[in-house]
Scaffold this motif. Structure first.
Motif, PDB file in Angstrom:
ATOM      1  N   GLY A 240       0.798  -1.215   0.000  1.00 11.22           N
ATOM      2  CA  GLY A 240       0.000   0.000   0.000  1.00 11.22           C
ATOM      3  C   GLY A 240       0.832   1.267   0.000  1.00 11.22           C
ATOM      4  N   ASP A 241       0.221   2.381  -0.436  1.00 13.59           N
ATOM      5  CA  ASP A 241       0.963   3.642  -0.508  1.00 13.59           C
ATOM      6  C   ASP A 241       1.377   4.136   0.874  1.00 13.59           C
ATOM      7  OD1 ASP A 241      -1.638   4.238   0.255  1.00 13.59           O
ATOM      8  OD2 ASP A 241      -1.970   5.773  -1.269  1.00 13.59           O
ATOM      9  N   ALA A 242       0.530   3.931   1.888  1.00 19.15           N
ATOM     10  CA  ALA A 242       0.893   4.372   3.239  1.00 19.15           C
ATOM     11  C   ALA A 242       2.040   3.545   3.803  1.00 19.15           C
ATOM     12  CB  ALA A 242      -0.327   4.291   4.165  1.00 19.15           C
ATOM     13  N   ALA A 243       2.015   2.228   3.553  1.00 20.43           N
ATOM     14  CA  ALA A 243       3.104   1.369   4.027  1.00 20.43           C
ATOM     15  C   ALA A 243       4.412   1.720   3.339  1.00 20.43           C
ATOM     16  CB  ALA A 243       2.751  -0.098   3.791  1.00 20.43           C
ATOM     17  N   THR A 244       4.353   1.979   2.036  1.00 20.55           N
ATOM     18  CA  THR A 244       5.566   2.341   1.294  1.00 20.55           C
ATOM     19  C   THR A 244       6.145   3.646   1.806  1.00 20.55           C
ATOM     20  OG1 THR A 244       4.705   1.216  -0.669  1.00 20.55           O
ATOM     21  CG2 THR A 244       6.507   2.767  -1.002  1.00 20.55           C
ATOM     22  N   GLU A 245       5.274   4.621   2.017  1.00 21.03           N
ATOM     23  CA  GLU A 245       5.749   5.911   2.523  1.00 21.03           C
ATOM     24  C   GLU A 245       6.382   5.761   3.899  1.00 21.03           C
ATOM     25  OE1 GLU A 245       4.109  10.471   3.344  1.00 21.03           O
ATOM     26  OE2 GLU A 245       2.704   8.874   2.831  1.00 21.03           O
ATOM     27  N   ALA A 246       5.770   4.931   4.755  1.00 23.59           N
ATOM     28  CA  ALA A 246       6.323   4.730   6.098  1.00 23.59           C
ATOM     29  C   ALA A 246       7.698   4.077   6.026  1.00 23.59           C
ATOM     30  CB  ALA A 246       5.369   3.872   6.925  1.00 23.59           C
ATOM     31  N   ALA A 247       7.854   3.082   5.157  1.00 19.27           N
ATOM     32  CA  ALA A 247       9.143   2.409   5.025  1.00 19.27           C
ATOM     33  C   ALA A 247      10.205   3.356   4.481  1.00 19.27           C
ATOM     34  CB  ALA A 247       8.995   1.188   4.123  1.00 19.27           C
ATOM     35  N   VAL A 248       9.839   4.159   3.487  1.00 20.24           N
ATOM     36  CA  VAL A 248      10.792   5.113   2.915  1.00 20.24           C
ATOM     37  C   VAL A 248      11.182   6.160   3.952  1.00 20.24           C
ATOM     38  CG1 VAL A 248      11.073   6.925   1.173  1.00 20.24           C
ATOM     39  CG2 VAL A 248      10.060   4.718   0.538  1.00 20.24           C
ATOM     40  N   ASP A 249      10.216   6.643   4.730  1.00 19.57           N
ATOM     41  CA  ASP A 249      10.535   7.611   5.785  1.00 19.57           C
ATOM     42  C   ASP A 249      11.539   7.017   6.778  1.00 19.57           C
ATOM     43  OD1 ASP A 249       8.880   9.517   4.746  1.00 19.57           O
ATOM     44  OD2 ASP A 249       7.226   9.176   6.148  1.00 19.57           O
ATOM     45  N   ALA A 250      11.313   5.757   7.156  1.00 17.70           N
ATOM     46  CA  ALA A 250      12.215   5.120   8.115  1.00 17.70           C
ATOM     47  C   ALA A 250      13.612   4.945   7.539  1.00 17.70           C
ATOM     48  CB  ALA A 250      11.642   3.773   8.540  1.00 17.70           C
ATOM     49  N   LEU A 251      13.697   4.598   6.263  1.00 13.63           N
ATOM     50  CA  LEU A 251      14.998   4.382   5.635  1.00 13.63           C
ATOM     51  C   LEU A 251      15.727   5.691   5.371  1.00 13.63           C
ATOM     52  CD1 LEU A 251      14.097   1.599   3.046  1.00 13.63           C
ATOM     53  CD2 LEU A 251      15.427   1.321   5.144  1.00 13.63           C
ATOM     54  N   ALA A 252      14.973   6.741   5.077  1.00 16.25           N
ATOM     55  CA  ALA A 252      15.604   8.020   4.726  1.00 16.25           C
ATOM     56  C   ALA A 252      16.436   8.592   5.868  1.00 16.25           C
ATOM     57  CB  ALA A 252      14.533   9.015   4.297  1.00 16.25           C
ATOM     58  N   SER A 253      16.120   8.185   7.087  1.00 20.82           N
ATOM     59  CA  SER A 253      16.868   8.696   8.239  1.00 20.82           C
ATOM     60  C   SER A 253      18.139   7.911   8.517  1.00 20.82           C
ATOM     61  CB  SER A 253      15.976   8.664   9.482  1.00 20.82           C
ATOM     62  OG  SER A 253      15.645   7.317   9.825  1.00 20.82           O
ATOM     63  N   ARG A 254      18.363   6.831   7.784  1.00 25.82           N
ATOM     64  CA  ARG A 254      19.536   5.991   8.018  1.00 25.82           C
ATOM     65  C   ARG A 254      20.714   6.488   7.179  1.00 25.82           C
ATOM     66  NH1 ARG A 254      18.862   4.699  12.430  1.00 25.82           N
ATOM     67  NH2 ARG A 254      20.754   3.490  12.154  1.00 25.82           N
TER      68      ARG A 254
END
Length: 564
Positions: free
Chosen positions: A371-385
């Motif tokens: 889903g788009d919300a799940a993808t956005e959440a995963a990308v947000d989490a990865l972007a901080s790494r």
């Protein structure tokens, strides 16, 4: 255009009169290729002639295309092997209705462990699954896995042996089918599959290795030389048929040590299933030493390696477990993250902890986010790494990624792996569940390319066919089973772009672009020879009738088709 040879030594193999699609921007096309010591030695008629000696094997391609070996970046090798070579086939071709499914199960012989295992039913084609095999074979446990890998049905004896009763609650991230009285109907979806899979006896090691060998032969016959096995490990009971256990890891290592594994295989470990993943399970898995299962045995990492960890962030739309920004489906649900936590913020924080552990270990995270919300959440989490770009984490499926999410993926070097053939097969169900507007944006490949996201196309077998030619056509045409693709579909890509996504870009996902995925001097001699030139996009369907006449892996012939 001829390139300088890597060595003056004679080639072991040369291919002439060819359309060599190198997938290298500096020299995209050549007419001949030479191989020595498992690597490409030279390109171009003149340079190839210069290294052709009396002992060189010469293959005349007769104008056929030569491509890098196909790299299926998301292929459940173990599950596909068992599905095609270990279980009763109840797919739509073999069983076009539930009555036929029941008949096949009634006649099937139980395995050595006393169970009947089947695979392949599709409720989109043959109708709802709840209760359909509940009363089949009363004295024998029966389980039948569906074509998506996210559902199974079982009979009463299987439920009894699993110790399941009507009072069993739905697990986090899963759904149990029930009748009007609240009793179990035998249908298990997503994380609920683990309740039944845990009771299955393990597949015997010899049977597992035999199925793997048979699947390897099939893949080589299709020109496939590399794959990513996305999810082997202790949480395998929550994925597909549960066969991707630590025993499957041992079986792959055994084949490699015996010199029988010729598919370059990248493995993602699975420490948590399709519901309730938490950081404690990931931490324990990382500390277990499983990541060294192949290096401890001295196996060449260019052949078989542990690359990272698979994480399930959500499920799929068909079972209402994909996490979308807007409601969808008959029950008007949004789904949710299938990560442990009492609230949405708890689950988001736990996802961040999980990905921080994987990134901190220097491993790759392959995140199932539909889903788009799940993808956005995963990308947000990865972007901080801070190490995300180096570790090359990627989104699996990402079917509804929004433009702003794709832009952030490109910015942070996050990859994207998706499955056009699944869109083709399940398209009408997705259209009904999501509506025309959202379905039109399903799998935004052109948008991903325009944003600069590195993406791969993969089969997700056994969910879809391993025949990569079908995947290419599906990406170019964006058809469904019943409707043609719109000529002006803005998310279409070209045939050679699709080929790159299954060769050079797949090698990038593997962090192996320096060694495979392109046919230029010094790169691995992984390649396939086709019976005809590569077709233009206007007649891309011609690809389906083009044969793979030769497959080379590491310079060795692993498939040779019948003479044309």
């Amino acid at each position: 255009m001829a390139l300088r040879t890597e060595s003056a030594s004679s080639a072991e193999l040369v291919i002439v009169n060819a359309q060599v699609l190198t997938m290298d921007r500096s020299c995209p096309l050549s007419d001949a290729l030479a191989v020595r010591a498992g690597r490409v030695l030279a390109l171009g008629r003149d340079d190839v002639a210069a290294v052709t000696g009396t002992g060189t094997t010469v293959v005349d391609a007769r104008g056929g295309a030569v491509t890098p070996g196909i790299n299926d970046a998301h292929l459940h090798f173990t599950g596909a092997a068992m599905a095609d070579f270990g279980y009763v086939d109840v797919g739509p071709d073999a069983a076009p209705g539930w009555e036929r499914v029941g008949g096949l199960l009634e006649r099937a012989a139980p395995g050595a462990d006393g169970w009947i295992r089947a695979r392949g039913w599709d409720d989109v084609v043959i109708g709802p699954a709840a209760g359909q095999i509940l009363d089949v074979r009363p004295e024998t446990p029966v389980v039948a896995f569906d074509s998506t890998g996210h559902q199974l049905v079982a009979n009463r004896e299987a439920l009894r042996r699993a110790g399941l009763a009507h009072a069993v609650p739905d697990p986090a991230g899963g759904v149990l089918g029930r009748d009007a009285h609240g009793d179990l109907s035998g249908l298990f979806q997503d994380a609920a599959m683990e309740l039944l899979n845990r009771s299955l006896p393990p597949v015997p090691a010899a049977a597992l290795r035999d199925a793997m060998r048979a699947m390897q032969r099939r893949l080589h016959s299709q020109g496939i030389t590399s794959l990513t096995e996305p999810g082997l490990g202790p949480a395998s009971a929550g994925l597909l048929d549960g066969s991707g256990s630590p025993e499957a890891i041992r079986a792959l290592g055994d084949l490699a040590e015996a010199g029988e594994l010729t598919l370059r295989t990248t493995v993602l470990m699975l420490f948590a299933g399709t519901g309730g993943a938490d950081s404690a399970a990931i931490a324990d898995g990382l500390a277990s030493g499983l990541g060294n299962a192949f290096t401890d045995r001295g196996i060449d990492a260019r052949l078989l390696r542990m690359a990272g960890v698979k994480v399930f962030a959500d499920g799929i739309p068909r079972s209402g477990t994909a996490w979308m920004a807007e409601p969808y489906g008959d029950h008007c649900t949004r789904g949710s993250l299938v990560i442990a936590g009492a609230t949405e913020e708890d689950r988001l924080e736990e996802l961040r902890r999980i990905l921080a552990l994987i990134d901190g270990a220097g491993l790759q995270a392959g995140i199932h986010a539909t889903g788009d919300a799940a993808t956005e959440a995963a990308v947000d989490a990865l972007a901080s790494r801070t190490r995300a770009r180096k570790n090359r984490h990627y989104i699996i499926h990402g079917a509804f990624s929004r433009p702003d999410t794709l832009a952030r993926m490109a910015q942070h070097g996050i990859g994207y792996s998706t499955n056009p053939l699944i869109r083709h097969g399940a398209g009408e169900a997705m259209r009904r569940l999501l509506g025309e507007e959202r379905f039109t944006r399903h799998q935004p490949l052109r948008s991903a390319a325009s944003a600069g996201v590195r993406f791969t196309l993969a089969s997700d077998a056994p969910v879809a066919s391993t025949d990569w030619r079908q995947t290419v056509v599906a990406a170019v045409r964006r058809t469904t089973r019943t409707t043609p693709g719109a000529p002006d579909d803005p998310e279409r890509i070209g045939g050679l772009e699709a080929l790159a996504a299954m060769t050079a870009d797949a090698a990038w996902q593997d962090r192996m672009e320096h060694a495979k995925g392109r046919l230029v001097p010094g790169m691995a001699a992984d390649l396939c020879v086709l019976s005809s030139p590569w077709p233009d996009d206007g007649r891309i369907e011609d690809l389906l009738g083009i044969d793979v006449v030769l497959t080379i892996a590491g310079g060795a012939t692993v498939h040779e088709g019948a003479p044309r």
